[in-house]
Design a protein around this motif. Structure first.
Motif, mmCIF file in Angstrom:
data_model
loop_
_atom_site.group_PDB
_atom_site.id
_atom_site.type_symbol
_atom_site.label_atom_id
_atom_site.label_comp_id
_atom_site.label_asym_id
_atom_site.label_seq_id
_atom_site.Cartn_x
_atom_site.Cartn_y
_atom_site.Cartn_z
ATOM 1 N N PHE A 1 1.253 11.755 -3.607
ATOM 2 C CA PHE A 1 2.014 12.079 -2.403
ATOM 3 C C PHE A 1 1.113 11.938 -1.177
ATOM 4 O O PHE A 1 -0.006 12.442 -1.150
ATOM 5 N N VAL A 2 1.634 11.255 -0.159
ATOM 6 C CA VAL A 2 0.877 11.027 1.070
ATOM 7 C C VAL A 2 1.415 11.883 2.210
ATOM 8 O O VAL A 2 0.679 12.628 2.849
ATOM 9 N N ARG A 3 2.729 11.801 2.480
ATOM 10 C CA ARG A 3 3.312 12.524 3.615
ATOM 11 C C ARG A 3 4.833 12.373 3.595
ATOM 12 O O ARG A 3 5.385 11.561 2.859
ATOM 13 N N VAL A 4 5.468 13.175 4.449
ATOM 14 C CA VAL A 4 6.869 12.942 4.769
ATOM 15 C C VAL A 4 6.898 11.816 5.789
ATOM 16 O O VAL A 4 6.438 11.979 6.920
ATOM 17 N N LYS B 1 0.810 -1.221 0.000
ATOM 18 C CA LYS B 1 0.000 0.000 0.000
ATOM 19 C C LYS B 1 0.843 1.271 0.000
ATOM 20 O O LYS B 1 0.355 2.333 -0.381
ATOM 21 N N GLN B 2 2.082 1.179 0.450
ATOM 22 C CA GLN B 2 2.937 2.357 0.543
ATOM 23 C C GLN B 2 4.140 2.214 -0.373
ATOM 24 O O GLN B 2 4.734 1.147 -0.466
ATOM 25 N N ARG C 1 15.335 25.356 -1.425
ATOM 26 C CA ARG C 1 15.612 24.171 -2.247
ATOM 27 C C ARG C 1 15.683 22.896 -1.405
ATOM 28 O O ARG C 1 15.669 21.788 -1.953
ATOM 29 N N GLU C 2 15.789 23.051 -0.072
ATOM 30 C CA GLU C 2 15.853 21.877 0.794
ATOM 31 C C GLU C 2 14.471 21.352 1.206
ATOM 32 O O GLU C 2 14.374 20.387 1.959
ATOM 33 N N VAL C 3 13.406 21.987 0.733
ATOM 34 C CA VAL C 3 12.056 21.501 1.031
ATOM 35 C C VAL C 3 11.869 20.103 0.419
ATOM 36 O O VAL C 3 12.234 19.858 -0.736
ATOM 37 N N HIS C 4 11.306 19.217 1.225
ATOM 38 C CA HIS C 4 11.092 17.815 0.824
ATOM 39 C C HIS C 4 12.394 17.111 0.471
ATOM 40 O O HIS C 4 12.429 16.179 -0.343
ATOM 41 N N ARG C 5 13.485 17.539 1.140
ATOM 42 C CA ARG C 5 14.754 16.861 0.993
ATOM 43 C C ARG C 5 15.225 16.407 2.371
ATOM 44 O O ARG C 5 14.679 16.810 3.394
ATOM 45 N N ALA C 6 16.255 15.554 2.386
ATOM 46 C CA ALA C 6 16.703 14.906 3.622
ATOM 47 C C ALA C 6 15.524 14.185 4.271
ATOM 48 O O ALA C 6 15.369 14.187 5.494
ATOM 49 N N ASN C 7 14.722 13.580 3.424
ATOM 50 C CA ASN C 7 13.499 12.913 3.862
ATOM 51 C C ASN C 7 13.354 11.544 3.206
ATOM 52 O O ASN C 7 13.928 11.270 2.154
ATOM 53 N N ILE C 8 12.515 10.739 3.817
ATOM 54 C CA ILE C 8 11.910 9.601 3.134
ATOM 55 C C ILE C 8 10.463 9.988 2.895
ATOM 56 O O ILE C 8 9.734 10.334 3.835
ATOM 57 N N LEU C 9 10.058 9.977 1.641
ATOM 58 C CA LEU C 9 8.728 10.436 1.248
ATOM 59 C C LEU C 9 7.823 9.242 0.984
ATOM 60 O O LEU C 9 8.250 8.251 0.401
ATOM 61 N N GLU C 10 6.573 9.373 1.403
ATOM 62 C CA GLU C 10 5.601 8.304 1.177
ATOM 63 C C GLU C 10 4.627 8.697 0.071
ATOM 64 O O GLU C 10 4.067 9.800 0.072
ATOM 65 N N TYR C 11 4.424 7.765 -0.857
ATOM 66 C CA TYR C 11 3.463 7.912 -1.944
ATOM 67 C C TYR C 11 2.593 6.659 -2.007
ATOM 68 O O TYR C 11 2.945 5.610 -1.455
ATOM 69 N N THR C 12 1.493 6.762 -2.708
ATOM 70 C CA THR C 12 0.782 5.551 -3.101
ATOM 71 C C THR C 12 1.535 4.935 -4.275
ATOM 72 O O THR C 12 2.316 5.610 -4.952
ATOM 73 N N PRO C 13 1.323 3.649 -4.573
ATOM 74 C CA PRO C 13 2.000 3.056 -5.736
ATOM 75 C C PRO C 13 1.655 3.729 -7.057
ATOM 76 O O PRO C 13 2.392 3.578 -8.031
ATOM 77 N N ASP C 14 0.553 4.491 -7.074
ATOM 78 C CA ASP C 14 0.187 5.229 -8.287
ATOM 79 C C ASP C 14 0.818 6.611 -8.339
ATOM 80 O O ASP C 14 0.582 7.369 -9.289
ATOM 81 N N GLY C 15 1.604 6.971 -7.314
ATOM 82 C CA GLY C 15 2.347 8.220 -7.356
ATOM 83 C C GLY C 15 1.718 9.385 -6.631
ATOM 84 O O GLY C 15 2.215 10.512 -6.744
#
Length: 422
Positions: free
Chosen positions: A235-238, A199-200, A219-233
């Protein structure tokens, strides 16, 4: 299992670092690559860290050519063989449900497939699954289980997928873009994994800098992260943040927990800041750029975000600083002795910011019911007779034969490690 057995066979149980006979702790656990010895265990804790600038910041990019006939060294009882060489720069490697090896060659923009093993220990077949990728690194099969339908690919600025079924050695349909925009520049590896239930989709995105403050560097926004998406792409959350460069991702098949292998920051001294391997707590914050390894504040951002003190998670296993910890895998085979089953193996590529280089090895992290004690073993080293490093391991995978396969982008090879006996 008693200590006598461990001493005889040079093995160690995972449960408690106190069970490990040859464990080095404290400041003595820090080591140069030239002094590595397979079978040695080390444990570094947050209390062992030196002060910032205890030594000068160094630039060191030494790497030797592989001496003729040289093989990586492993603990007693293990056999190392050259599986394949002459490659373009093998990076991440994963195993398809049917046993085929898929690996990426980042600079060439290719995904390569290997099948089988001949009597003389070489692949029976080699093919190119796809070309034309941009900064390709991560690959994984979806959905999890024995019958995937897609091969997902992590390029630097996108995640794409190709139709796939067991046995395909070439893409049978066009590439489909799943995530069209990921941050470019700086750390450019994009590994990806799927949760056990499918699911993730988790995507690793390293920072764009060493220690730029996101408050003043958009430029560091949404970086140094593990990002969660659905398999269809979608975006769910950091999923987790403050992880400077989470190069390698994996899902522990025993616990379902996500693990990552992290390159920490540079320019604070030879033995700061330790790279690390850790299970990832959803919603967890790991410090970058304001703090490191718990509540140690980076002096370059002194006084910033005092409200975060006490909220920074300490990673499970601290590695040598500037190791450049990359790909990881969990040993799910039966060819190695049973003490190794369920343990984690990770590639320590070697980096630049140390007077004497560190890394250039594959480490083993003993796990007890999926959990680490903080200790790790120097398992596979890439050193010449003079102690000069010649290999840079990147990816590790467990073949269906139970052997460990390691990509090496310095000697342009893949190595096979099996257990041969006492």
């Amino acid at each position: 299992m008693g200590l006598t057995f461990l001493l005889i066979f040079g093995l160690a149980l995972a449960a408690d670092s106190g069970d490990i006979a040859n464990l080095i702790t404290g400041k003595n656990a820090f080591v140069d690559a030239k002094d590595l010895k397979p079978g040695t265990f080390r444990k570094i804790t947050a209390n062992d860290l030196p002060k910032p600038y205890d030594t000068e910041s160094n630039r060191n990019m030494k790497i030797a050519s592989r001496p003729a006939g040289a093989l990586p060294a492993a603990p007693p009882g293990f056999k190392v063989e050259l599986f394949l060489d002459g490659l373009k720069g093998p990076r991440q490697i994963r195993v398809a449900p049917n046993g085929d090896f898929f690996f990426t060659e980042t600079r060439a923009g290719e995904i390569v497939v290997l099948r089988g093993r001949t009597a003389d220990g070489k692949p029976q077949q080699k093919g190119t699954f796809a070309t034309g990728q941009q900064g390709v690194f991560g690959i994984n099969f979806y959905p999890p289980g024995p019958n995937p339908q897609w091969l997902y690919v992590g390029n630097t600025t996108s995640v794409v997928r190709f139709p796939y079924k067991n046995g395909d050695m070439k893409a049978t349909g066009p590439m489909e873009t799943i995530i069209p925009e990921l941050p470019a520049g700086g750390h450019n590896t994009r590994d990806l994994v799927f949760s056990s239930d499918g699911k993730q989709m988790l995507v690793a995105v390293g920072s764009g800098s060493n220690v730029d403050d996101p408050d003043t560097h958009p430029r560091e926004v949404h970086r140094a992260n593990i990002l969660e998406y659905t398999p269809d792409g979608k975006f769910v959350r950091v999923y987790a943040s403050g992880i400077r460069n989470p190069v390698g991702l994996g899902v522990n098949p025993e616990t379902g927990e996500v693990w990552c292998s992290v390159n920490e920051r540079d320019a604070l001294g030879d033995n700061l800041v330790p790279d690390y391997i850790t299970h990832v707590q959803p919603g967890g914050f790991y410090g970058w750029p304001w703090y490191y390894i718990g509540d140690h504040q980076d002096p370059r951002l002194e006084g910033k975000h005092p409200e975060l003190k006490g909220k920074v998670l300490v990673p499970d296993v601290l590695m040598q600083p500037h190791n450049a910890s990359l790909g990881l895998t969990f040993y799910n085979g039966t060819q190695f002795p049973k003490e190794y089953r369920g343990d984690l193996f990770a590639a320590e590529h070697g980096s630049w910011n140390r007077a004497n280089e560190s890394g250039h090895e594959v480490v083993r992290v003993p796990l007890d019911k999926g959990h680490a004690s903080g200790a790790y073993e120097d398992f596979l080293t890439f050193l010449g007779p003079d102690g000069q490093a010649w290999g840079r391991p990147v990816g590790v995978a467990v073949g269906q034969d139970g052997a460990l396969y390691v990509t090496d982008d310095a000697s342009l090879a893949i190595w096979r490690v099996s257990y041969a006996g006492k």
